[in-house]
Design a protein around this motif. Structure first.
Motif, PDB file in Angstrom:
ATOM      1  N   ILE A 273       0.882  -1.174   0.000  1.00 15.58           N
ATOM      2  CA  ILE A 273       0.000   0.000   0.000  1.00 15.58           C
ATOM      3  C   ILE A 273       0.912   1.214   0.000  1.00 15.58           C
ATOM      4  O   ILE A 273       1.762   1.366   0.888  1.00 15.58           O
ATOM      5  CB  ILE A 273      -0.973   0.010   1.191  1.00 15.58           C
TER       6      ILE A 273
ATOM      7  N   HIS B  28      -3.056   7.012  -7.890  1.00  6.48           N
ATOM      8  CA  HIS B  28      -2.481   6.392  -9.090  1.00  6.48           C
ATOM      9  C   HIS B  28      -3.037   5.003  -9.364  1.00  6.48           C
ATOM     10  O   HIS B  28      -2.463   4.238 -10.123  1.00  6.48           O
ATOM     11  CB  HIS B  28      -0.957   6.350  -8.986  1.00  6.48           C
TER      12      HIS B  28
ATOM     13  N   THR C 278      16.305   2.248   3.460  1.00  6.39           N
ATOM     14  CA  THR C 278      14.939   2.063   3.974  1.00  6.39           C
ATOM     15  C   THR C 278      14.363   0.779   3.386  1.00  6.39           C
ATOM     16  O   THR C 278      13.745  -0.032   4.084  1.00  6.39           O
ATOM     17  CB  THR C 278      14.046   3.257   3.573  1.00  6.39           C
TER      18      THR C 278
ATOM     19  N   ILE D 152      13.801  12.044   0.413  1.00  8.41           N
ATOM     20  CA  ILE D 152      13.814  11.755   1.850  1.00  8.41           C
ATOM     21  C   ILE D 152      12.881  12.655   2.652  1.00  8.41           C
ATOM     22  O   ILE D 152      12.635  12.386   3.821  1.00  8.41           O
ATOM     23  CB  ILE D 152      15.237  11.856   2.444  1.00  8.41           C
TER      24      ILE D 152
ATOM     25  N   ASP E 155      15.929   4.266   9.006  1.00 13.02           N
ATOM     26  CA  ASP E 155      15.932   3.436   7.795  1.00 13.02           C
ATOM     27  C   ASP E 155      16.202   1.974   8.155  1.00 13.02           C
ATOM     28  O   ASP E 155      15.563   1.449   9.033  1.00 13.02           O
ATOM     29  CB  ASP E 155      16.933   4.011   6.785  1.00 13.02           C
TER      30      ASP E 155
ATOM     31  N   ALA F 207       7.110   0.953   7.049  1.00 12.58           N
ATOM     32  CA  ALA F 207       8.100   2.004   7.295  1.00 12.58           C
ATOM     33  C   ALA F 207       7.404   3.243   7.840  1.00 12.58           C
ATOM     34  O   ALA F 207       8.034   4.277   8.043  1.00 12.58           O
ATOM     35  CB  ALA F 207       8.845   2.353   6.002  1.00 12.58           C
TER      36      ALA F 207
ATOM     37  N   GLU G  19       9.387  14.198   3.961  1.00 18.81           N
ATOM     38  CA  GLU G  19       8.029  13.682   4.065  1.00 18.81           C
ATOM     39  C   GLU G  19       7.209  14.220   2.890  1.00 18.81           C
ATOM     40  O   GLU G  19       7.558  15.247   2.289  1.00 18.81           O
ATOM     41  CB  GLU G  19       7.386  14.112   5.388  1.00 18.81           C
TER      42      GLU G  19
ATOM     43  N   LEU H 156       2.790   9.589   5.807  1.00 22.05           N
ATOM     44  CA  LEU H 156       2.637   9.782   7.249  1.00 22.05           C
ATOM     45  C   LEU H 156       1.605  10.871   7.545  1.00 22.05           C
ATOM     46  O   LEU H 156       1.646  11.945   6.964  1.00 22.05           O
ATOM     47  CB  LEU H 156       3.985  10.222   7.836  1.00 22.05           C
TER      48      LEU H 156
ATOM     49  N   HIS I 155      -5.143   0.537   7.518  1.00 21.22           N
ATOM     50  CA  HIS I 155      -4.632  -0.447   6.546  1.00 21.22           C
ATOM     51  C   HIS I 155      -4.048  -1.659   7.272  1.00 21.22           C
ATOM     52  O   HIS I 155      -4.269  -2.801   6.874  1.00 21.22           O
ATOM     53  CB  HIS I 155      -3.538   0.182   5.670  1.00 21.22           C
TER      54      HIS I 155
ATOM     55  N   THR J  92      -2.673   2.557  -4.362  1.00 18.25           N
ATOM     56  CA  THR J  92      -2.259   3.934  -4.065  1.00 18.25           C
ATOM     57  C   THR J  92      -3.488   4.808  -3.862  1.00 18.25           C
ATOM     58  O   THR J  92      -4.633   4.367  -4.045  1.00 18.25           O
ATOM     59  CB  THR J  92      -1.418   4.522  -5.214  1.00 18.25           C
ATOM     60  N   LEU J  93      -3.214   6.052  -3.532  1.00 14.59           N
ATOM     61  CA  LEU J  93      -4.331   6.991  -3.312  1.00 14.59           C
ATOM     62  C   LEU J  93      -4.875   7.525  -4.637  1.00 14.59           C
ATOM     63  O   LEU J  93      -6.077   7.512  -4.878  1.00 14.59           O
ATOM     64  CB  LEU J  93      -3.832   8.146  -2.437  1.00 14.59           C
TER      65      LEU J  93
HETATM   66  N1  LIG Z   1      11.377   8.422   2.113  1.00 14.21           N
HETATM   67  C1  LIG Z   1      12.129   7.913   3.097  1.00 14.21           C
HETATM   68  O1  LIG Z   1      13.362   7.970   3.041  1.00 14.21           O
HETATM   69  C2  LIG Z   1      11.487   7.233   4.275  1.00 14.21           C
HETATM   70  C3  LIG Z   1      12.298   6.653   5.241  1.00 14.21           C
HETATM   71  C4  LIG Z   1      11.697   5.960   6.319  1.00 14.21           C
HETATM   72  C5  LIG Z   1      10.324   5.905   6.395  1.00 14.21           C
HETATM   73  N2  LIG Z   1       9.541   6.514   5.439  1.00 14.21           N
HETATM   74  C6  LIG Z   1       8.077   6.394   5.540  1.00 14.21           C
HETATM   75  O2  LIG Z   1       7.652   5.538   4.482  1.00 14.21           O
HETATM   76  C7  LIG Z   1       6.338   5.938   4.036  1.00 14.21           C
HETATM   77  C8  LIG Z   1       6.375   6.174   2.526  1.00 14.21           C
HETATM   78  O3  LIG Z   1       7.317   7.203   2.246  1.00 14.21           O
HETATM   79  P1  LIG Z   1       7.600   7.676   0.739  1.00 14.21           P
HETATM   80  O4  LIG Z   1       8.781   8.561   0.815  1.00 14.21           O
HETATM   81  O5  LIG Z   1       7.614   6.500  -0.184  1.00 14.21           O
HETATM   82  O6  LIG Z   1       6.278   8.551   0.457  1.00 14.21           O
HETATM   83  P2  LIG Z   1       5.741   9.098  -0.947  1.00 14.21           P
HETATM   84  O7  LIG Z   1       6.820   8.997  -1.986  1.00 14.21           O
HETATM   85  O8  LIG Z   1       5.103  10.412  -0.687  1.00 14.21           O
HETATM   86  O9  LIG Z   1       4.600   8.032  -1.332  1.00 14.21           O
HETATM   87  C9  LIG Z   1       3.477   7.861  -0.535  1.00 14.21           C
HETATM   88  C10 LIG Z   1       2.578   6.836  -1.202  1.00 14.21           C
HETATM   89  O10 LIG Z   1       1.460   6.613  -0.343  1.00 14.21           O
HETATM   90  C11 LIG Z   1       0.287   6.582  -1.123  1.00 14.21           C
HETATM   91  N3  LIG Z   1      -0.867   6.894  -0.288  1.00 14.21           N
HETATM   92  C12 LIG Z   1      -1.081   7.994   0.471  1.00 14.21           C
HETATM   93  N4  LIG Z   1      -2.278   7.912   1.086  1.00 14.21           N
HETATM   94  C13 LIG Z   1      -2.811   6.723   0.710  1.00 14.21           C
HETATM   95  C14 LIG Z   1      -4.049   6.074   0.973  1.00 14.21           C
HETATM   96  N5  LIG Z   1      -4.983   6.624   1.761  1.00 14.21           N
HETATM   97  N6  LIG Z   1      -4.282   4.859   0.408  1.00 14.21           N
HETATM   98  C15 LIG Z   1      -3.348   4.293  -0.410  1.00 14.21           C
HETATM   99  N7  LIG Z   1      -2.170   4.868  -0.702  1.00 14.21           N
HETATM  100  C16 LIG Z   1      -1.918   6.067  -0.154  1.00 14.21           C
HETATM  101  C17 LIG Z   1       0.541   7.598  -2.214  1.00 14.21           C
HETATM  102  O11 LIG Z   1      -0.353   7.374  -3.281  1.00 14.21           O
HETATM  103  P3  LIG Z   1      -0.277   8.247  -4.659  1.00 14.21           P
HETATM  104  O12 LIG Z   1       0.922   7.704  -5.397  1.00 14.21           O
HETATM  105  O13 LIG Z   1      -1.524   7.932  -5.367  1.00 14.21           O
HETATM  106  O14 LIG Z   1      -0.123   9.669  -4.222  1.00 14.21           O
HETATM  107  C18 LIG Z   1       2.006   7.288  -2.550  1.00 14.21           C
HETATM  108  O15 LIG Z   1       2.085   6.212  -3.481  1.00 14.21           O
HETATM  109  C19 LIG Z   1       5.974   7.184   4.860  1.00 14.21           C
HETATM  110  O16 LIG Z   1       5.158   6.798   5.931  1.00 14.21           O
HETATM  111  C20 LIG Z   1       7.312   7.689   5.374  1.00 14.21           C
HETATM  112  O17 LIG Z   1       7.179   8.352   6.613  1.00 14.21           O
HETATM  113  C21 LIG Z   1      10.096   7.154   4.378  1.00 14.21           C
END
Ligand SMILES: NC(=O)c1ccc[n+]([C@@H]2O[C@H](COP(=O)([O-])OP(=O)(O)OC[C@H]3O[C@@H](n4cnc5c(N)ncnc54)[C@H](OP(=O)(O)O)[C@@H]3O)[C@@H](O)[C@H]2O)c1
Length: 316
Positions: free
Chosen positions: A6, A38, A301, A182, A129, A98, A184, A73, A84, A35-36
């Motif tokens: 998800i 896509h 990560t 990286i 990570d 994560a 949010e 987040l 979820h 996804t939300l």
């Molecule tokens: N980035 C990092 O380095 C890192 C490190 C550690 C932890 N995290 C954690 O990992 C998670 C993902 O991070 P990311 O960087 O990959 O975020 P991101 O690139 O912004 O992607 C977020 C994804 O979540 C989907 N989404 C949001 N709300 C949703 C819903 N209600 N139902 C289904 N899908 C939903 C979005 O859908 P759409 O594509 O349709 O918008 C998108 O595909 C976060 O919780 C973040 O805190 C991230």
């Protein structure tokens, strides 16, 4: 083992690349992604089509054994990830995430729900990570009680402060962190200390059985820090660091604080730059010990998620 995703953002894409690279060594196969905005995909090709009506429909159709939850987040509630994860537990799926929101808002309840369903719940990538934090305590420190911690855990603010120290603007720093994947989804969660507060609550809930919420963390972000503040600290041999701290109070209870601190350059928390992170655990039997990660990227990560999957297969 069939894996449903998800969220299909930075972390999920890195995770899918890692599984593909390592497919000869590890038996994990993608069953679909939801996804939300896509849409939804079923099968390992991840060909996105119309969105499932809801997560329940996605999980029912994907027929996976484990959910890897990687949605954005929401610091104030831990949703939508919390729901979820519960939908997955209800279907007998193990869960890896994560997303630190659910740990920060409902860890004890989720741990109990997973146990009641006989499934595993893993979350190593939520803080630092793939570096071992939760797994280090669980696997390497039996009998040790964590009394508190001190961390420099937010990469985006380090990158912003470094940019400002190098004569660039606050906005340049935000853009740099975003280009590295990286920040949010909403970078104000990093800037205003929410990410650090959620990490502090998650760590306290898992490692200290704290049963707290991010709203209980005393929180001050870096929005008010100017380039002049960063330069003045540097001139004085100090570094501004957004710290996350927790301590067990003498009368019981836990105090948690997130705030920018001016630390001497020699302080361990001031030694980590850019995406590097450091967490010190203050314990009863092992004194203070720490985990450091040097310039981790989203691939680390993804590794944390893989390590959780491998750990789950060991329990089966
Ligand atoms: N980035 C990092 O380095 C890192 C490190 C550690 C932890 N995290 C954690 O990992 C998670 C993902 O991070 P990311 O960087 O990959 O975020 P991101 O690139 O912004 O992607 C977020 C994804 O979540 C989907 N989404 C949001 N709300 C949703 C819903 N209600 N139902 C289904 N899908 C939903 C979005 O859908 P759409 O594509 O349709 O918008 C998108 O595909 C976060 O919780 C973040 O805190 C991230």
């Amino acid at each position: 083992m069939r894996v449903a995703l998800i969220g299909y953002g930075s972390v999920a894409r890195a995770f899918v690349r890692l599984l593909d690279e390592q497919k000869k060594r590890f038996p994990f196969r993608i069953a679909g992604a939801h996804t939300l905005r896509h849409g939804t995909a079923y099968g390992p090709e991840l060909a996105f089509g119309p969105a499932a009506a809801n997560v329940a429909e996605f999980l029912d159709k994907a027929q996976a054994e484990v959910l890897v939850e990687l949605s954005s987040l929401a610091p104030e509630t831990g949703e939508p990830a919390l729901t979820h994860i519960r939908e997955a537990f209800a279907r007998g799926l193990h869960v890896v995430t994560a997303n630190k929101g659910p740990l920060a808002h409902a860890f004890a309840a989720l741990r109990a729900e997973a146990a009641a369903r006989g499934v595993e719940f893993r979350y190593e990538s939520t803080v630092m990570d793939g570096s071992p934090v939760y797994n280090m305590v669980r696997n390497c420190l039996p009998g040790v009680r964590v009394l508190g911690f001190s961390g420099a855990l937010n990469s985006t603010t380090k990158i912003i402060l470094r940019a400002m120290g190098n004569g660039r603007t606050f906005a340049d720093g935000v853009a740099e962190a975003q280009s590295m994947g990286i920040a949010e989804t909403d970078p104000s969660y990093d800037v205003d200390g929410w990410d650090s507060a959620v990490k502090a609550a998650a760590l306290a809930n898992v490692l200290m059985d704290a049963n707290v919420r991010p709203q209980e963390v005393e929180r001050e972000g870096i929005r008010a820090i100017s380039a002049e503040d960063v330069r003045a600290a540097g001139d004085a041999g100090e570094q501004i660091v957004l710290t996350s701290r927790a301590e067990t109070l003498p009368g019981g209870g836990i105090r948690m604080r997130v705030r920018p601190e001016r630390l001497p350059i020699g302080d361990p928390l001031a030694t980590v730059q850019g995406t590097s992170n450091l967490l010190l655990l203050h314990t009863d039997l092992m004194g203070t010990l720490g985990t450091i990660s040097i310039e981790p990227r989203v691939e680390q990560t993804a590794y944390g998620l893989l390590s959780d999957l491998v750990d789950i297969t060991r329990t089966l």
